[in-house]
Design a protein around this motif. Structure first.
Motif, short mmCIF file in Angstrom:
data_model
loop_
_atom_site.label_atom_id
_atom_site.label_comp_id
_atom_site.label_asym_id
_atom_site.label_seq_id
_atom_site.Cartn_x
_atom_site.Cartn_y
_atom_site.Cartn_z
N LYS A 1 6.03 3.28 7.45
CA LYS A 1 6.79 3.27 6.20
C LYS A 1 5.96 3.81 5.04
O LYS A 1 6.47 4.58 4.22
CB LYS A 1 7.25 1.85 5.86
CG LYS A 1 8.37 1.35 6.73
CD LYS A 1 8.75 -0.07 6.32
CE LYS A 1 9.83 -0.63 7.22
NZ LYS A 1 10.22 -1.98 6.86
N MET A 2 4.68 3.43 5.00
CA MET A 2 3.83 3.92 3.92
C MET A 2 3.61 5.43 4.02
O MET A 2 3.65 6.13 3.01
CB MET A 2 2.50 3.17 3.91
CG MET A 2 2.64 1.72 3.47
SD MET A 2 1.08 0.83 3.31
CE MET A 2 0.55 0.70 5.01
N VAL A 3 3.40 5.92 5.24
CA VAL A 3 3.24 7.37 5.43
C VAL A 3 4.53 8.07 5.01
O VAL A 3 4.50 9.07 4.29
CB VAL A 3 2.88 7.70 6.89
CG1 VAL A 3 2.99 9.20 7.15
CG2 VAL A 3 1.47 7.20 7.22
N PHE A 4 5.66 7.55 5.44
CA PHE A 4 6.95 8.14 5.09
C PHE A 4 7.13 8.18 3.57
O PHE A 4 7.43 9.23 3.00
CB PHE A 4 8.08 7.34 5.76
CG PHE A 4 9.45 7.77 5.32
CD1 PHE A 4 10.04 8.90 5.86
CD2 PHE A 4 10.15 7.03 4.38
CE1 PHE A 4 11.31 9.31 5.45
CE2 PHE A 4 11.41 7.41 3.97
CZ PHE A 4 12.00 8.56 4.50
N ASP A 5 6.94 7.04 2.92
CA ASP A 5 7.15 6.97 1.46
C ASP A 5 6.20 7.87 0.70
O ASP A 5 6.61 8.61 -0.21
CB ASP A 5 6.99 5.52 0.97
CG ASP A 5 8.12 4.61 1.40
OD1 ASP A 5 9.22 5.11 1.72
OD2 ASP A 5 7.90 3.38 1.44
N ASP A 6 4.92 7.82 1.04
CA ASP A 6 3.93 8.60 0.29
C ASP A 6 4.07 10.09 0.53
O ASP A 6 3.85 10.89 -0.38
CB ASP A 6 2.52 8.12 0.61
CG ASP A 6 2.21 6.78 -0.05
OD1 ASP A 6 3.08 6.24 -0.76
OD2 ASP A 6 1.09 6.28 0.14
N ASN B 1 13.97 5.81 9.39
CA ASN B 1 14.09 4.66 10.29
C ASN B 1 12.75 4.02 10.63
O ASN B 1 12.70 3.14 11.49
CB ASN B 1 14.80 5.07 11.59
CG ASN B 1 16.20 5.55 11.32
OD1 ASN B 1 16.93 4.96 10.53
ND2 ASN B 1 16.59 6.64 11.96
N ALA B 2 11.69 4.45 9.98
CA ALA B 2 10.36 3.89 10.26
C ALA B 2 10.41 2.38 10.10
O ALA B 2 10.93 1.86 9.11
CB ALA B 2 9.32 4.49 9.31
N SER B 3 9.86 1.67 11.09
CA SER B 3 9.96 0.21 11.07
C SER B 3 8.61 -0.49 10.83
O SER B 3 8.58 -1.59 10.30
CB SER B 3 10.58 -0.29 12.37
OG SER B 3 9.79 0.12 13.47
N ARG B 4 7.53 0.12 11.23
CA ARG B 4 6.22 -0.50 11.06
C ARG B 4 5.66 -0.19 9.68
O ARG B 4 5.90 0.89 9.13
CB ARG B 4 5.26 0.00 12.13
CG ARG B 4 5.71 -0.36 13.53
CD ARG B 4 4.73 0.17 14.54
NE ARG B 4 5.17 -0.13 15.89
CZ ARG B 4 4.87 0.60 16.94
NH1 ARG B 4 4.11 1.67 16.82
NH2 ARG B 4 5.30 0.26 18.13
N PRO B 5 4.89 -1.11 9.11
CA PRO B 5 4.37 -0.90 7.75
C PRO B 5 3.60 0.41 7.58
O PRO B 5 3.80 1.13 6.59
CB PRO B 5 3.46 -2.11 7.52
CG PRO B 5 4.00 -3.17 8.42
CD PRO B 5 4.54 -2.45 9.62
#
Length: 167
Positions: A24-29, A17-21
């Motif tokens: 999101k990048m931390v989540f994805d990586d 549910n991360a909303s800030r860029p």
């Protein structure tokens, strides 16, 4: 009068549910890195979740450290300021020099189940007083004994990590 020095810990949790860029990048990586590093402990592809790896695969606890490499560059982008924590004037002020990365949960086949946390440990602060529900803190004494202060409420996931009292 005694001086109370505190260290604060802010726990930032990131999930699907991360909303800030930045989040999101931390989540994805971290998910990509988790999938890559998990191969070391799951060569027979017997396990699906982070919990299963921790329980059944010797050494899998190292995944916290191994995956943390994916967040170091993102943490540097914060320029030493704890994210999300603002003083009562709406400014970022809380400095950190230490952090700890943690995998809370993950699944090798379901990215939506991936959840991580970064614990930010503040630099030491002098805790002068509590005013209502807010802490009055400062970094250290300035020239002539003047101390520039910040007032902050303790939002969710921010707590006093350590306290030291000196007479």
């Amino acid at each position: 009068m005694s001086t109370r020095t505190i260290t604060l810990c802010y726990r930032k949790i990131m999930d699907a549910n991360a909303s800030r860029p930045w989040e999101k990048m931390v989540f994805d990586d971290t998910y990509t890195e988790f999938r890559m590093q998990a191969q070391l402990f799951n060569q027979e592809q017997k396990y699906r979740s982070f919990g299963e790896l921790l329980h059944y695969a010797p050494g899998a606890n190292q995944l916290h450290f191994l995956v943390s490499a994916a967040v170091r560059g993102y943490v540097q982008q914060l320029n030493g300021l704890v994210p999300d924590v603002l003083d009562n004037l709406g400014r970022h002020f809380l400095k950190f020099s230490q952090f700890q990365f943690e995998i809370i949960n993950s699944d090798l086949f379901d990215k939506a189940r991936h959840q991580v946390a970064i614990n930010f440990y503040s630099d030491p602060l002098v805790w002068h007083d509590t005013i209502g529900t807010q802490l009055l803190v400062s970094e250290a004494a300035g020239a002539g004994g003047e101390m520039l202060t910040n007032q902050l409420a303790l939002p969710p996931f921010l707590s006093i990590y350590s306290l030291q009292t000196r007479d």
